[in-house]
Scaffold this active site. Structure first.
Site, PDB file in Angstrom:
ATOM      1  N   LEU A 185      35.384  38.140  42.396  1.00 38.82           N
ATOM      2  CA  LEU A 185      35.695  38.898  43.604  1.00 38.82           C
ATOM      3  C   LEU A 185      36.363  40.197  43.172  1.00 38.82           C
ATOM      4  O   LEU A 185      37.490  40.187  42.674  1.00 38.82           O
ATOM      5  CB  LEU A 185      36.608  38.095  44.530  1.00 38.82           C
ATOM      6  CG  LEU A 185      35.926  37.035  45.413  1.00 38.82           C
ATOM      7  CD1 LEU A 185      35.236  35.953  44.586  1.00 38.82           C
ATOM      8  CD2 LEU A 185      36.938  36.392  46.352  1.00 38.82           C
ATOM      9  N   MET A 186      35.652  41.298  43.320  1.00 39.67           N
ATOM     10  CA  MET A 186      36.066  42.581  42.762  1.00 39.67           C
ATOM     11  C   MET A 186      36.629  43.502  43.831  1.00 39.67           C
ATOM     12  O   MET A 186      35.963  43.777  44.831  1.00 39.67           O
ATOM     13  CB  MET A 186      34.872  43.273  42.111  1.00 39.67           C
ATOM     14  CG  MET A 186      34.459  42.681  40.778  1.00 39.67           C
ATOM     15  SD  MET A 186      35.565  43.193  39.441  1.00 39.67           S
ATOM     16  CE  MET A 186      35.106  44.918  39.282  1.00 39.67           C
ATOM     17  N   LYS A 267      41.839  36.170  53.025  1.00 40.87           N
ATOM     18  CA  LYS A 267      41.465  35.603  51.730  1.00 40.87           C
ATOM     19  C   LYS A 267      40.593  34.358  51.906  1.00 40.87           C
ATOM     20  O   LYS A 267      39.649  34.132  51.140  1.00 40.87           O
ATOM     21  CB  LYS A 267      42.723  35.252  50.930  1.00 40.87           C
ATOM     22  CG  LYS A 267      43.541  36.450  50.475  1.00 40.87           C
ATOM     23  CD  LYS A 267      42.840  37.197  49.365  1.00 40.87           C
ATOM     24  CE  LYS A 267      43.714  38.321  48.804  1.00 40.87           C
ATOM     25  NZ  LYS A 267      44.887  37.831  48.083  1.00 40.87           N
ATOM     26  N   GLY A 289      41.486  37.937  40.724  1.00 49.61           N
ATOM     27  CA  GLY A 289      42.487  38.573  39.867  1.00 49.61           C
ATOM     28  C   GLY A 289      43.906  38.288  40.303  1.00 49.61           C
ATOM     29  O   GLY A 289      44.826  39.044  39.954  1.00 49.61           O
ATOM     30  N   GLN A 298      50.053  35.601  47.326  1.00 48.99           N
ATOM     31  CA  GLN A 298      49.810  34.921  46.062  1.00 48.99           C
ATOM     32  C   GLN A 298      50.950  33.995  45.646  1.00 48.99           C
ATOM     33  O   GLN A 298      51.141  33.719  44.470  1.00 48.99           O
ATOM     34  CB  GLN A 298      49.532  35.969  44.969  1.00 48.99           C
ATOM     35  CG  GLN A 298      48.263  36.759  45.240  1.00 48.99           C
ATOM     36  CD  GLN A 298      48.031  37.907  44.268  1.00 48.99           C
ATOM     37  OE1 GLN A 298      48.591  37.943  43.173  1.00 48.99           O
ATOM     38  NE2 GLN A 298      47.203  38.861  44.656  1.00 48.99           N
ATOM     39  N   CYS A 457      26.153  65.585  35.856  1.00 47.83           N
ATOM     40  CA  CYS A 457      26.181  64.407  34.996  1.00 47.83           C
ATOM     41  C   CYS A 457      24.850  64.346  34.264  1.00 47.83           C
ATOM     42  O   CYS A 457      23.930  65.108  34.546  1.00 47.83           O
ATOM     43  CB  CYS A 457      26.451  63.121  35.785  1.00 47.83           C
ATOM     44  SG  CYS A 457      25.094  62.623  36.867  1.00 47.83           S
TER      45      CYS A 457
END
Length: 495
Positions: A185-186, A267, A289, A298, A457
């Site tokens: 999960l980013m 969450k 993370g 958390q 680029c």
């Protein structure tokens, strides 16, 4: 150039079938990682070492090969060597002199020899004889086994001699493809990028899942850092990037859920959604993370209630990590700059968030939530192979491209600093400013509104993406610079 690859030490204590399977997988991964640099690359060996040989001589390509191997899971370290047929002890002295004679005068040195096979001499015999002769013939100051300034290293295998030039350390772990798959999960910040890296460096095939809470810039930033991580540490395998639109989910939570419980409920919704995605793709575990008590959601009670929303295994590799240690790791692997410049997004911000969530209370709050909204978010999720994510994003964006810069215009070189340093963009009479893509969104507003900016680029994809975003944000002084001589570089994260 010849390299001897030493596998991660934990692989050598596996059972014989597992060890051989891991090393075969590592050999396959090395070929995949280096194939575009040398299609004729040779990778041999099935037990304790792999021998990698290339006919490529161009220094920049060789440096790129070494850098890629330093980031390949499963490799403990690897050696640059010269190979010779094995002669007698005096011949070994001559071969070592050819490579070390100019480095030994006035130095304290030691000779290190590793040997495998049947010979009339031992490793210690080699070290004593070669050390004695090199000291006499090369003007060395002396020999010290404990604290040498220079080590003369060699390996002898059966009838072959390898004189070692340099050792390069790698990330260790197990080869990608030899273990299970995970879904990370980013969010794109320090924590989730380091968690993804730790899974990859342990050999777990890592897919990426992003929950978009309402920001196009944030989605683009996460795609970029996920692509970077994959390209640097996991390009031997194709993985997926999944983007789930979560704006409506957030809106429902804000409307229906008590303020203090919103963070935990969000969450849990993410875990429910990612579980369905993982099950559909036959992925074995979820990764987050989270670190214990870093933020209110958390704490141990909250994590317990969050995990109860899924039966799937949830891995938290950073659970006992200190924040500074996480930042240091992000800096070492190259994701810290991404994280520092990751665009902010508006999500669920509780005024007095609970730190001791009760499952019964959370379930009561969730009864007010319309689960059809979560299902709709999953239906609208986009799934793209990670090697195509940047190209897919850049399709059909209505951005003006210019082939030639005019005096007064400023070219913003948005490439990664490594690329900009390797191939600097220099144009006569045109101002060129380096502004890496990961910092562009946050720093563009500091530039002069009265000047015209051309984004540059290598491939033109990243510049088009960022130009499109800046225009959508109201900046009308942005174009893309695509000189006629520019050549696409397939698969390069640096563009």
């Amino acid at each position: 150039m010849k390299l001897i690859v030493k596998v991660f030490p934990e692989i050598t204590i596996k059972s014989r079938p597992v060890r051989k399977r891991f090393i075969r997988q590592l050999a396959k991964n090395i070929r995949a990682v280096l194939r575009d640099l040398d299609p004729e690359l040779s990778v041999e060996g099935v037990w304790d070492n792999l021998e990698v040989e290339t006919s490529v001589t161009e220094p920049r390509t060789l440096r790129e090969m070494i850098e890629r191997l330093r980031c390949t899971p499963g490799i403990g370290h690897f050696l640059e060597v010269h190979e010779y047929p094995l002669g007698d002890l005096d011949d070994i002295v001559e071969k070592c002199k050819a490579h070390y004679a100019d480095r030994l005068p006035g130095k304290i040195f030691a000779v290190r020899c590793k040997r495998a096979g049947k010979h009339t001499f031992s490793s210690m015999d080699v070290e004593r004889h070669v050390g004695s002769q090199l000291r006499q013939q090369c003007g060395a100051a002396g020999i010290s086994l404990k604290d040498p300034e220079i080590q003369v290293r060699m390996e002898i295998r059966d009838q072959r001699l390898f004189v070692v030039h340099q050792q390069h350390d790698s990330v260790g772990g197990y080869p990608l493809g030899a273990l299970e798959q995970t879904l990370v999960l980013m969010s794109g910040g320090f924590d989730s990028t380091v968690a993804a890296y730790q899974m990859m460096s342990r050999g777990l095939l890592t897919h990426f899942c992003f929950f978009n809470l309402g920001g196009r810039a944030h989605e683009l930033g996460v795609m970029e850092v996920a692509h970077y991580l994959w390209k640097k540490f996991g390009s031997s395998h194709r993985v997926l990037f999944i983007s789930v639109p979560f704006e409506e989910v957030v809106g429902e939570i804000l409307e229906k859920v008590d303020n203090s419980q919103m963070g935990v409920v969000l969450k849990r919704m993410m875990l429910r959604a990612s579980t369905q995605i993982a099950e559909r793709l036959q992925i074995d575990a979820l990764v987050t993370g989270e670190a214990i008590s870093q933020v209110s959601s958390q704490t141990l009670p909250n994590l317990s209630v969050i995990d109860s929303a899924t039966d799937m295994l949830v891995l938290r590799p950073l659970i006992a990590s200190h924040k500074q240690d996480i930042i240091d790791t992000a800096t070492a692997i190259g994701t810290a700059d991404f994280a520092r410049h990751m665009p902010e997004y508006c999500g669920v911000i509780s005024v007095n968030p609970t730190t001791r969530a009760k499952r019964a209370r959370i379930e009561y709050e969730e009864k007010q939530f319309d689960m059809a909204i979560l299902e709709r978010a999953l239906e609208n999720a986009r799934q793209v192979p990670i090697d195509r994510v940047i190209d897919e994003l850049g399709k059909d964006l209505p951005i003006e491209e210019v082939r030639e810069a005019l005096p007064g215009q400023v070219i913003l070189d948005i490439r990664h600093p490594d690329s900009a340093e390797d191939e600097p963009l220099q144009l006569s009479g045109i101002e060129v400013q380096p502004l890496p893509f990961y910092a562009l969104n946050s720093r563009f507003k500091e530039l002069d509104d009265n000047r015209q900016y051309l984004l540059y680029c290598d491939k033109g994809v990243m510049s088009r993406l960022h130009a499109h975003h800046l225009v959508s944000e109201g900046h009308q002084n942005v174009r893309v610079y695509r000189p006629a001589s520019s050549k696409p570089e397939a698969g390069s994260w640096k563009s």
